[in-house]
Every structure is written in structure tokens, then in C-alpha cells.
Design an enzyme around this catalytic site. Structure first.
Site, PDB file in Angstrom:
ATOM      1  N   THR A  68       7.748   4.943  -2.783  1.00 25.09           N
ATOM      2  CA  THR A  68       8.287   6.115  -2.088  1.00 25.09           C
ATOM      3  C   THR A  68       9.052   5.596  -0.879  1.00 25.09           C
ATOM      4  OG1 THR A  68       6.395   7.452  -2.737  1.00 25.09           O
ATOM      5  CG2 THR A  68       7.726   8.270  -0.914  1.00 25.09           C
ATOM      6  N   LYS A 110      10.488  13.802  -4.472  1.00 21.34           N
ATOM      7  CA  LYS A 110       9.190  13.357  -3.952  1.00 21.34           C
ATOM      8  C   LYS A 110       8.964  13.855  -2.517  1.00 21.34           C
ATOM      9  CE  LYS A 110       5.497  10.749  -3.344  1.00 21.34           C
ATOM     10  NZ  LYS A 110       4.221  11.031  -3.985  1.00 21.34           N
ATOM     11  N   LYS A 152       4.023   9.130   6.715  1.00 19.84           N
ATOM     12  CA  LYS A 152       5.203   8.359   6.285  1.00 19.84           C
ATOM     13  C   LYS A 152       6.143   9.249   5.458  1.00 19.84           C
ATOM     14  CE  LYS A 152       6.418   5.407   2.602  1.00 19.84           C
ATOM     15  NZ  LYS A 152       5.988   4.715   1.411  1.00 19.84           N
TER      16      LYS A 152
HETATM   17  P1  NAD Z   1      -0.206  -0.842  -0.931  1.00 24.47           P
HETATM   18  O1  NAD Z   1       0.033  -1.201   0.474  1.00 24.47           O
HETATM   19  O2  NAD Z   1      -1.615  -0.785  -1.453  1.00 24.47           O
HETATM   20  O3  NAD Z   1       0.589  -1.867  -1.902  1.00 24.47           O
HETATM   21  C1  NAD Z   1       1.822  -2.430  -1.600  1.00 24.47           C
HETATM   22  C2  NAD Z   1       1.810  -3.855  -2.142  1.00 24.47           C
HETATM   23  O4  NAD Z   1       3.102  -4.438  -1.932  1.00 24.47           O
HETATM   24  C3  NAD Z   1       0.787  -4.754  -1.430  1.00 24.47           C
HETATM   25  O5  NAD Z   1      -0.072  -5.361  -2.378  1.00 24.47           O
HETATM   26  C4  NAD Z   1       1.662  -5.773  -0.696  1.00 24.47           C
HETATM   27  O6  NAD Z   1       1.047  -7.042  -0.581  1.00 24.47           O
HETATM   28  C5  NAD Z   1       2.877  -5.791  -1.589  1.00 24.47           C
HETATM   29  N1  NAD Z   1       4.069  -6.312  -0.924  1.00 24.47           N
HETATM   30  C6  NAD Z   1       4.565  -6.022   0.302  1.00 24.47           C
HETATM   31  N2  NAD Z   1       5.689  -6.722   0.542  1.00 24.47           N
HETATM   32  C7  NAD Z   1       5.913  -7.480  -0.561  1.00 24.47           C
HETATM   33  C8  NAD Z   1       6.918  -8.402  -0.914  1.00 24.47           C
HETATM   34  N3  NAD Z   1       7.914  -8.713  -0.073  1.00 24.47           N
HETATM   35  N4  NAD Z   1       6.840  -9.006  -2.126  1.00 24.47           N
HETATM   36  C9  NAD Z   1       5.826  -8.714  -2.973  1.00 24.47           C
HETATM   37  N5  NAD Z   1       4.848  -7.825  -2.690  1.00 24.47           N
HETATM   38  C10 NAD Z   1       4.882  -7.229  -1.492  1.00 24.47           C
HETATM   39  O7  NAD Z   1       0.534   0.548  -1.172  1.00 24.47           O
HETATM   40  P2  NAD Z   1       0.302   1.579  -2.378  1.00 24.47           P
HETATM   41  O8  NAD Z   1      -0.741   2.573  -2.014  1.00 24.47           O
HETATM   42  O9  NAD Z   1       0.190   0.813  -3.655  1.00 24.47           O
HETATM   43  O10 NAD Z   1       1.709   2.352  -2.330  1.00 24.47           O
HETATM   44  C11 NAD Z   1       2.900   1.784  -2.856  1.00 24.47           C
HETATM   45  C12 NAD Z   1       3.971   2.843  -2.817  1.00 24.47           C
HETATM   46  O11 NAD Z   1       3.559   3.979  -3.587  1.00 24.47           O
HETATM   47  C13 NAD Z   1       4.271   3.365  -1.403  1.00 24.47           C
HETATM   48  O12 NAD Z   1       5.655   3.532  -1.272  1.00 24.47           O
HETATM   49  C14 NAD Z   1       3.519   4.693  -1.357  1.00 24.47           C
HETATM   50  O13 NAD Z   1       4.111   5.612  -0.449  1.00 24.47           O
HETATM   51  C15 NAD Z   1       3.652   5.156  -2.786  1.00 24.47           C
HETATM   52  N6  NAD Z   1       2.599   6.087  -3.222  1.00 24.47           N
HETATM   53  C16 NAD Z   1       1.286   5.849  -2.895  1.00 24.47           C
HETATM   54  C17 NAD Z   1       0.323   6.758  -3.317  1.00 24.47           C
HETATM   55  C18 NAD Z   1      -1.144   6.532  -2.981  1.00 24.47           C
HETATM   56  O14 NAD Z   1      -1.944   7.467  -3.166  1.00 24.47           O
HETATM   57  N7  NAD Z   1      -1.533   5.333  -2.540  1.00 24.47           N
HETATM   58  C19 NAD Z   1       0.672   7.889  -4.074  1.00 24.47           C
HETATM   59  C20 NAD Z   1       2.013   8.074  -4.424  1.00 24.47           C
HETATM   60  C21 NAD Z   1       2.967   7.163  -3.987  1.00 24.47           C
END
Ligand code: NAD
Length: 296
Positions: free
Chosen positions: A96, A171, A246
């Protein structure tokens, strides 16, 4: 089955990549976290030592990263996806992020002849684990058609929202509605408490009246009426308040760039900022009941 590179194996990306591996796709995963990589290996993915190696030679590359800065860096940075990908690779960004960055990264990919879809999800960590996410997809129709079989192994619905950026637009609109309705439900419970109306009674009536909404009937912010709601687990997430903040900020940025008025979105962002700044950012977003409703 496809040869898929998967970058970003966090709370969402980890189970999504696992579901692709379970469905029989060849998944090559990368994350900067060694723990996340280990979990992906245990779930049946091969692991790569860099973004470039995860992307090189794949039919499809999926990214699930925190925000626009990481997405821009992973695609366009030195040693990034676009420096390594084979001609014809389909890119799908499920993070997102802000609409402008989504469009701009897709435009950079298009200059190299690659389609890049924005495909943010709804359904949360539970939906990612169960493979029941909803994907809102922006980009060209032929690329969306190519993406469907892969996205279908991680979700229950793949909806083509329109051109590049339309998935992110859908979204932030969805989460704006969700935040505003959640705050409204909290306000109502707080008012009912003070006026002496039982919470369960309010729930029973409103869930059959015109105030009915998902925030009330599926995610009730007071303990009791909805067994599965985070309110019954002291607001353990779920979907954190910080994540909601966010998304509200993304919605405000999108509204400002389009000249759209979003007064309730602005108020919701201000309230979630207060809630997060008071140390509640890691709580579920429905925990704002503690502040708005001055509840339990
Ligand atoms: P998270 O922080 O758990 O996961 C993000 C991952 O990206 C981490 O494992 C991090 O180490 C990795 N990362 C960061 N920079 C990186 C790079 N340069 N190279 C490789 N890996 C890298 O976040 P999440 O909860 O998995 O959310 C991910 C996305 O999904 C976000 O944009 C969030 O807004 C969206 N989202 C989350 C939810 C939820 O309920 N958690 C629901 C819908 C959408």
C-alpha cells in the site's frame, strides 16, 4: 505454474509467498531480514541473496514492502529489480503506497517495456494466511489478465480497478471509509454508555438498522458482541493503528494532489495521530475506542 520472484516477506508477504509455493509456483524470495528469509525457506521457497537475484530471469516479480520509499528503491535503486529483470517480466506491487509513487515507478518500468501493476490488498494478515485476500489492481488489462492466475493463488478476488494507480486509489478510499466509520461507531458506543443504553442492545439494534457497517458488525470496537473482534483480545492486532494512520495520510496526500475535499479523512488522520502519539500505535486500529469512546 509460474517462476515467481517475491520481495518483502513480512507479516503479509511471508504468508502470501508461502501460499504461492504451496500452490506449486517456483518461488524465489528475498527480504533484508534473515528471519523472514528463513521462514520463507521453511515454507518451500528458494531464497536469493539480493533484490537483483530474486528478480533476474523470473516470469513474475511480486513486491510487498512497507511504503513508497522502499518500493521506489527496490525497483529503481542501484542493483534494483529494473536493473536485473528479463524482458517480458511482469511486475506486481502489492504494497500500500501513495498513488503518485505507484504511477511514477510504473512509468519507469514502462520505459523499459515492462508492465508494473499496483495491486494493494484488503484482508489483513488473516486473509494473507488463508489465501483470501482481495486485490485491487491498476494497470493495463492484458497485464492484469497475466497476473490473475498468480494473484488467484493468494486471494479470493482480483478486481481490475482501472489504469496505473487505480488500485492504490481504491485502497485509500476503502480505508478512509473504514477509519471514519470506525470512529463513528466508537463515538456512538461512548454516547450510549453515558446515556445508559446497554452496548449489546445498541449493537443488536444498529446491526439491523441504517447505521449497520463492517466496523460494527464484523469488527465491533467494544468487547462482547463480535467474538472474533480484536476488542475481545485487548486490541491485539489485527490491523494496527499505525498502519491505519499511514493509509489515512496517503488518502490525504491523494486528496490534496487531486484537489478533492476530505474533511472527515483529515479529522480521522488527526485523531489517529493523537492515538498513536499516546503510545497506542501497535494496538489494533479499533482500539481508538479507548480514546474516542472513553471506554474500557
Ligand atoms: P512488514 O513490515 O511486516 O513487512 C515488510 C517487509 O519488507 C519486511 O519483512 C521488511 O524487512 C521488508 N523490506 C523492507 N525494505 C526492504 C528492501 N529494501 N528489500 C527487501 N525487503 C525489504 O509489513 P506488512 O504488514 O507485511 O505490510 C506490507 C504492506 O502491505 C504495507 O504496504 C502495508 O500497508 C500493506 N498492508 C498490510 C496489511 C496488514 O494487515 N499488515 C493489510 C493490508 C495491506
Amino acid at each position: 505454474m509460474a517462476d515467481v520472484g517475491f520481495i518483502g516477506l513480512g507479516n503479509m508477504g511471508g504468508p502470501m509467498a508461502a501460499n504461492l509455493a504451496k500452490a506449486g509456483h517456483a518461488v524465489t524470495a528475498f527480504d533484508i531480514s534473515a528471519d523472514a528469509l528463513e521462514r520463507a525457506r521453511e515454507a518451500g521457497a528458494a531464497t536469493a541473496a539480493s533484490v537483483a537475484l530474486a528478480a533476474a530471469g523470473r516470469e513474475v516479480v511480486i513486491t510487498m514492502l512497507p511504503a513508497g520509499a522502499e518500493v521506489s528503491e527496490v525497483y529503481r535503486g542501484e542493483g534494483g529489480v529494473l536493473s536485473a529483470a528479463a524482458p517480458g517480466t511482469l511486475f506486481i506491487d502489492c504494497s500500500t503506497i501513495d498513488v503518485d509513487t505507484a504511477r511514477s515507478v510504473a512509468a519507469t518500468a514502462a520505459e523499459g517495456g515492462w508492465p508494473l501493476l499496483d495491486a494493494p490488498v484488503s484482508g489483513g494478515v488473516a486473509g494473507a494466511a488463508a489465501g483470501t485476500l482481495t486485490f485491487m489492481v491498476g494497470g493495463e488489462a492484458d497485464a492484469v489478465a497475466r497476473a490473475r492466475p498468480v494473484l488467484g493463488d493468494m486471494g479470493k478476488a482480483v478486481i481490475h480497478a482501472g489504469a496505473s494507480g487505480a488500485g492504490q486509489t481504491a485502497k485509500v478510499c476503502n480505508n478512509l471509509i473504514l477509519a471514519v466509520s470506525m470512529i463513528g461507531v466508537c463515538e456512538a458506543f461512548g454516547m450510549a454508555d453515558r446515556l445508559g443504553l446497554e452496548r449489546q442492545t445498541l449493537f443488536d439494534i444498529v446491526s439491523k438498522a441504517t447505521g449497520q457497517c463492517w466496523a460494527l458488525t464484523s469488527y465491533c470496537p467494544v468487547p462482547g458482541p463480535v467474538e472474533a473482534a480484536p476488542s475481545n483480545r485487548d486490541y491485539a492486532p489485527g490491523f494496527t493503528a499505525q498502519m491505519m494512520l499511514k493509509d489515512l495520510r496517503l488518502a490525504q496526500t491523494a486528496a490534496a494532489s487531486a484537489g478533492a475535499a476530505s474533511p472527515l479523512g483529515a479529522e480521522a488522520a488527526a485523531l489517529y495521530t493523537l492515538f498513536c502519539n499516546a503510545g497506542n500505535g501497535a494496538d489494533d486500529f479499533s482500539g481508538i475506542m479507548k480514546m474516542i469512546g472513553q471506554g474500557d
